[in-house]
Design an enzyme around this catalytic site. Structure first.
Site, PDB file in Angstrom:
ATOM      1  N   PRO A   1       0.824  -1.214   0.000  1.00 21.95           N
ATOM      2  CA  PRO A   1       0.000   0.000   0.000  1.00 21.95           C
ATOM      3  C   PRO A   1       0.858   1.264   0.000  1.00 21.95           C
ATOM      4  O   PRO A   1       0.395   2.348  -0.327  1.00 21.95           O
ATOM      5  CB  PRO A   1      -0.831  -0.127   1.281  1.00 21.95           C
ATOM      6  CG  PRO A   1      -0.125  -1.114   2.123  1.00 21.95           C
ATOM      7  CD  PRO A   1       0.637  -2.004   1.205  1.00 21.95           C
TER       8      PRO A   1
ATOM      9  N   ARG B   1      -1.809  -9.467 -20.756  1.00 21.69           N
ATOM     10  CA  ARG B   1      -2.763  -9.224 -21.857  1.00 21.69           C
ATOM     11  C   ARG B   1      -2.128  -8.360 -22.947  1.00 21.69           C
ATOM     12  O   ARG B   1      -2.606  -8.319 -24.080  1.00 21.69           O
ATOM     13  CB  ARG B   1      -4.051  -8.578 -21.372  1.00 21.69           C
ATOM     14  CG  ARG B   1      -3.900  -7.164 -20.848  1.00 21.69           C
ATOM     15  CD  ARG B   1      -5.218  -6.618 -20.345  1.00 21.69           C
ATOM     16  NE  ARG B   1      -6.136  -6.337 -21.421  1.00 21.69           N
ATOM     17  CZ  ARG B   1      -6.143  -5.198 -22.127  1.00 21.69           C
ATOM     18  NH1 ARG B   1      -5.219  -4.278 -21.898  1.00 21.69           N
ATOM     19  NH2 ARG B   1      -7.030  -4.999 -23.075  1.00 21.69           N
TER      20      ARG B   1
ATOM     21  N   ASP C   1      -8.276   0.066 -25.387  1.00 28.48           N
ATOM     22  CA  ASP C   1      -9.019  -0.007 -24.126  1.00 28.48           C
ATOM     23  C   ASP C   1      -8.819   1.274 -23.310  1.00 28.48           C
ATOM     24  O   ASP C   1      -8.044   2.146 -23.674  1.00 28.48           O
ATOM     25  CB  ASP C   1      -8.634  -1.270 -23.343  1.00 28.48           C
ATOM     26  CG  ASP C   1      -7.164  -1.306 -23.008  1.00 28.48           C
ATOM     27  OD1 ASP C   1      -6.510  -0.249 -23.163  1.00 28.48           O
ATOM     28  OD2 ASP C   1      -6.680  -2.365 -22.614  1.00 28.48           O
TER      29      ASP C   1
ATOM     30  N   GLU D   1       2.314  -6.840   8.340  1.00 24.28           N
ATOM     31  CA  GLU D   1       2.596  -5.399   8.213  1.00 24.28           C
ATOM     32  C   GLU D   1       3.571  -5.127   7.083  1.00 24.28           C
ATOM     33  O   GLU D   1       3.920  -3.989   6.814  1.00 24.28           O
ATOM     34  CB  GLU D   1       3.171  -4.887   9.545  1.00 24.28           C
ATOM     35  CG  GLU D   1       2.193  -4.976  10.697  1.00 24.28           C
ATOM     36  CD  GLU D   1       0.816  -4.434  10.318  1.00 24.28           C
ATOM     37  OE1 GLU D   1      -0.156  -5.181  10.412  1.00 24.28           O
ATOM     38  OE2 GLU D   1       0.748  -3.277   9.859  1.00 24.28           O
TER      39      GLU D   1
HETATM   40  N1  LIG Z   1      -2.811  -3.536   1.124  1.00 20.41           N
HETATM   41  C1  LIG Z   1      -1.755  -4.389   0.815  1.00 20.41           C
HETATM   42  C2  LIG Z   1      -1.268  -5.308   1.766  1.00 20.41           C
HETATM   43  C3  LIG Z   1      -0.215  -6.165   1.410  1.00 20.41           C
HETATM   44  C4  LIG Z   1       0.353  -6.091   0.153  1.00 20.41           C
HETATM   45  C5  LIG Z   1      -0.133  -5.184  -0.793  1.00 20.41           C
HETATM   46  C6  LIG Z   1      -1.179  -4.327  -0.465  1.00 20.41           C
HETATM   47  C7  LIG Z   1      -1.662  -3.352  -1.473  1.00 20.41           C
HETATM   48  C8  LIG Z   1      -1.171  -3.198  -2.774  1.00 20.41           C
HETATM   49  N2  LIG Z   1      -1.894  -2.217  -3.348  1.00 20.41           N
HETATM   50  C9  LIG Z   1      -2.780  -1.765  -2.451  1.00 20.41           C
HETATM   51  O1  LIG Z   1      -2.656  -2.471  -1.298  1.00 20.41           O
END
Ligand SMILES: Nc1ccccc1-c1cnco1
Length: 242
Positions: free
Chosen positions: A88, A157, A172, A115
């Protein structure tokens, strides 16, 4: 293209063997390896995480286990892999990134849970291969597996011979910087709702204009920032009437 995924939930990656991606594997457009991180543990509990230094909630994935896994999976061969770490806290993944990665010979996805992965794993890997920490959106998932599946699909793709109609990859959403407008198919009238006349007119100039207008209008209402990001000159005079 070779794709490797390291995860503590290998079955989460089974969708890679289905449909479009499964066909790409059958046609040898891609080769896919899914690896269970626990194969590189040495303790009876096969531990992959531990408490965070400095305290705080949750657990952190252990550097020694990840280090051994990446040493083996990314061991130098004819090509150097790009290591992708879904997180994230990463840079936003977008179509431009998918296009860039589609030219790589080898991608390795490190799917973290808890985490996150001890930062030294990322720093150590970055000393010998390109590493990108990437987010697929501003929301919290439980782990990186779903993000890896999403990014793998967006990349694969684009590979030659994977999509039945190569044109669709270029046409697209986002390929011209706009959202796609509405689409319609038979029947001509459904629950009293007709297909827009212009789409049945056979006038392809008018159809193209209508589709462009719909894309501009939808982008303006749903993603105005995409309009602001369009390269200078991408909007022609007819567009400006929108
Ligand atoms: N929230 C997460 C938790 C663990 C690994 C990736 C994510 C992630 C990747 N893109 C948004 O969230």
């Amino acid at each position: 293209m070779r794709i490797d995924v390291i995860t503590i939930f290998p079955d989460y990656l089974n969708p890679l063997r289905e449909a479009l991606l499964g066909k790409a594997i059958e046609r040898e457009r891609i080769s896919v390896g899914v690896h269970d991180l626990r194969d590189w543990t040495h303790d009876v509990h096969r531990a992959v995480d531990d408490s965070p230094y400095g305290g705080g909630p949750g657990m952190v994935m252990k550097p020694d286990v990840w280090g051994e896994a990446l040493d083996e999976v990314c061991s130098p061969q004819e090509a150097t892999p790009r290591l992708v770490v879904p997180t994230p806290a990463g840079r936003p993944f977008d179509q431009k990134t998918a296009v860039r990665w589609s030219k790589d010979p080898w991608l390795v996805f490190a799917c973290g849970r808890y985490e996150g992965i001890d930062q030294r794993v990322i720093d150590d890997a970055a000393a010998r291969m390109p590493v990108e920490e990437v987010s697929i959106g501003d929301y919290v998932l439980v782990g990186g597996e779903v993000a890896a599946l999403t990014m793998i699909e967006a990349v694969v793709r684009l590979l030659p011979g994977v999509l039945g109609n190569p044109l669709s990859a270029e046409q697209d959403s986002f390929s011209d910087g706009l959202l796609e407008g509405p689409c319609y198919t038979r029947p001509e009238v459904w629950r009293g709702r007709p297909v827009p006349d212009v789409l049945r007119s056979g006038n392809h100039a008018a159809i193209d204009r209508w589709r462009r207008d719909q894309a501009l209008e939808r982008t303006f209402h749903r993603r105005p920032e995409l309009l602001a990001a369009l390269p200078e000159g991408d909007l022609d005079k007819a567009d400006r009437k929108q």
